[in-house]
Write a protein that holds these residues in place. Structure first.
Motif, PDB file in Angstrom:
ATOM      1  N   SER A 115      -4.423   1.782  -4.618  1.00  0.00           N
ATOM      2  CA  SER A 115      -5.568   1.142  -3.967  1.00  0.00           C
ATOM      3  C   SER A 115      -6.827   1.295  -4.812  1.00  0.00           C
ATOM      4  N   ALA A 116      -7.005   2.471  -5.418  1.00  0.00           N
ATOM      5  CA  ALA A 116      -8.178   2.705  -6.256  1.00  0.00           C
ATOM      6  C   ALA A 116      -8.100   1.925  -7.561  1.00  0.00           C
ATOM      7  N   ALA A 117      -6.884   1.770  -8.089  1.00  0.00           N
ATOM      8  CA  ALA A 117      -6.716   1.082  -9.365  1.00  0.00           C
ATOM      9  C   ALA A 117      -6.871  -0.429  -9.247  1.00  0.00           C
TER      10      ALA A 117
ATOM     11  N   ARG B 210      -8.704  11.449  -5.560  1.00  0.00           N
ATOM     12  CA  ARG B 210      -8.618   9.990  -5.592  1.00  0.00           C
ATOM     13  C   ARG B 210      -9.118   9.383  -4.287  1.00  0.00           C
ATOM     14  N   PHE B 211      -9.791   8.228  -4.395  1.00  0.00           N
ATOM     15  CA  PHE B 211     -10.207   7.505  -3.201  1.00  0.00           C
ATOM     16  C   PHE B 211     -10.412   6.031  -3.547  1.00  0.00           C
ATOM     17  N   ALA B 212     -10.331   5.195  -2.505  1.00  0.00           N
ATOM     18  CA  ALA B 212     -10.590   3.761  -2.627  1.00  0.00           C
ATOM     19  C   ALA B 212     -11.452   3.350  -1.448  1.00  0.00           C
TER      20      ALA B 212
ATOM     21  N   GLY C  26      -6.201  15.498  -3.114  1.00  0.00           N
ATOM     22  CA  GLY C  26      -6.707  15.173  -4.446  1.00  0.00           C
ATOM     23  C   GLY C  26      -8.028  14.445  -4.377  1.00  0.00           C
TER      24      GLY C  26
ATOM     25  N   ARG D 139       2.859   8.831  -2.177  1.00  0.00           N
ATOM     26  CA  ARG D 139       1.752   9.505  -2.868  1.00  0.00           C
ATOM     27  C   ARG D 139       0.968   8.561  -3.769  1.00  0.00           C
TER      28      ARG D 139
ATOM     29  N   VAL E  10      -2.902   5.714  -2.389  1.00  0.00           N
ATOM     30  CA  VAL E  10      -4.329   5.801  -2.701  1.00  0.00           C
ATOM     31  C   VAL E  10      -4.609   5.507  -4.179  1.00  0.00           C
ATOM     32  N   PRO E  11      -3.852   6.080  -5.127  1.00  0.00           N
ATOM     33  CA  PRO E  11      -4.098   5.722  -6.534  1.00  0.00           C
ATOM     34  C   PRO E  11      -3.977   4.231  -6.818  1.00  0.00           C
TER      35      PRO E  11
ATOM     36  N   ARG F  91      -8.463   8.044   1.238  1.00  0.00           N
ATOM     37  CA  ARG F  91      -8.648   9.256   0.447  1.00  0.00           C
ATOM     38  C   ARG F  91      -7.330  10.009   0.310  1.00  0.00           C
ATOM     39  N   GLN F  92      -7.087  10.537  -0.872  1.00  0.00           N
ATOM     40  CA  GLN F  92      -5.897  11.343  -1.089  1.00  0.00           C
ATOM     41  C   GLN F  92      -6.071  12.665  -0.350  1.00  0.00           C
TER      42      GLN F  92
END
Length: 372
Positions: free
Chosen positions: A356-358, A93-95, A91, A350, A353-354, A87-88
């Motif tokens: 990992s989610a993408a 964003r999460f994965a 923010g 930074r 996480v983005p 988790r960010q």
């Protein structure tokens, strides 16, 4: 625990009092002791601290660690862990990824230690409440000196005495510090429990600006919160800097004292010399970033036991056999950890996480690698 006084020749050379001395009564040392007893070896564990032991750690047991504990006949109570979530810190964003096979388990370190101690006792492991002050080895065995003038002689010795291992130093296996143009980033850990109902069956890893925060369910009404980062971490300030986590913990009562550990990075020249093998954190450590330290340590313990048990049946180069086993257990994990750590220390932190989610398939593959 009993005071153990070795034979007449315990001061050097001659008859062995046991097949194996394990220095250190943490989970890896106890697992090695149990595994050695399963192979029919006589074992003495030397540990000066009162058991069960506690430690500042994340307390999440990966599925691979659970499988090894089952093989050793160790049952532990805790909370089911179904996967990992990144988790960010500041923010949305999460994965997430849930394990494809068996679940892991969140277990308080004292509960894990207690279960291992009871299993070791039931297997016939002898415990000695003492501190190792010196060791001497020869072609046939190892003699350790204990406080009070007593000593023990064994055929083999495992140094399972943690990050700052005295056995590693006594055996001459510590690596000289590397010369660096830029000072090394030393990393430390903090951990505290809170009385609150877990809100997730996953280990949640919050990527804050300069540290990572691990939230692990360890019981029906208890979570553990561990923080990894540089020197000078302030536990309360870190939690307050992550609003989503601070809201979850608002009003929750601490259920343990704050504990710390570090510096985490430890280097060794090699993992054994003669009849002394280093196992677990004592054998070198990169970082706790991926949370698979205990899984790797248990695999190292199994490899060390297999190496000395093999030598009892036929001539074997134990150090070479253990180096191969250590590499199989550790190399992939250390490479993954070192790579993620480098990313965490880079300007691209930074983006962890983005990214990992993408790319959920990549994140899932990494989690499965950690889990097994």
């Amino acid at each position: 625990m009993a005071e153990f006084v070795g034979g007449d020749d315990a001061a050097g050379g001659g008859r062995a009092d046991c097949d194996l001395i394990v220095v250190g009564g943490g989970p890896v040392g106890l697992a090695a002791a149990i595994g050695a007893r399963q192979r029919g070896l006589s074992v003495v564990v030397v540990e000066p601290r009162s058991l069960p032991l506690d430690k500042a750690c994340g307390e999440g047991l990966m599925p691979g660690a659970m499988a090894e504990l089952a093989r050793l006949g160790v049952e532990v109570d805790g909370h089911t862990i179904t996967g990992i979530a990144y988790r960010q810190g500041l923010g949305p964003r999460f994965a997430t990824h849930d394990f494809e096979g068996p679940s892991g388990r969140g277990v308080r370190r004292t509960a894990l230690s207690g279960a291992l101690v009871q299993r070791a006792l039931s297997c016939g492991v002898t415990f000695v409440d003492a501190k190792v002050t010196a060791l001497v080895q020869d072609a046939r065995g190892v003699t350790v000196s204990l406080g009070g003038g007593s000593g023990i002689r064994s055929r083999w010795l495992f140094g399972c005495d943690g990050l700052h291992s005295p056995v590693r130093r006594m055996a001459g296996l510590e690596a000289a510090p590397r010369r660096r143009l830029v000072p090394a980033r030393r990393r430390y850990g903090l951990r505290r429990h809170f009385s609150v109902t877990p809100w997730s069956d996953r280990v949640e890893v919050f990527w804050a600006r300069r540290c990572e925060v691990y939230v692990t369910p360890v019981g029906g009404a208890t979570i553990g919160v561990a923080i990894l980062g540089g020197r000078g971490l302030d536990f309360d300030q870190v939690i307050a800097s992550i609003p989503a986590l601070a809201a979850r913990l608002d009003g929750a009562e601490p259920d343990s004292t704050l504990q710390g550990a570090g510096p985490l990075r430890q280097r060794v020249r090699r993992h054994g010399v003669g009849r002394v093998l280093l196992v677990g954190d004592a054998s070198g450590y990169v970082d706790a970033l991926t949370g698979e330290g205990l899984r790797v340590g248990l695999a190292q313990a199994a490899g060390a036991v297999a190496a000395i048990a093999g030598a009892a049946r036929e001539p074997v180069d134990v150090n070479r056999a253990y180096e191969h086993a250590w590499s199989r257990a550790s190399r992939g994990a250390n490479t993954l950890t070192a790579g993620l750590l480098a990313l965490a220390h880079s300007p691209f932190r930074r983006l962890v996480v983005p990214i990992s989610a993408a790319f959920p398939a990549v994140f899932g593959a990494a989690v499965e690698r950690i889990a097994r």
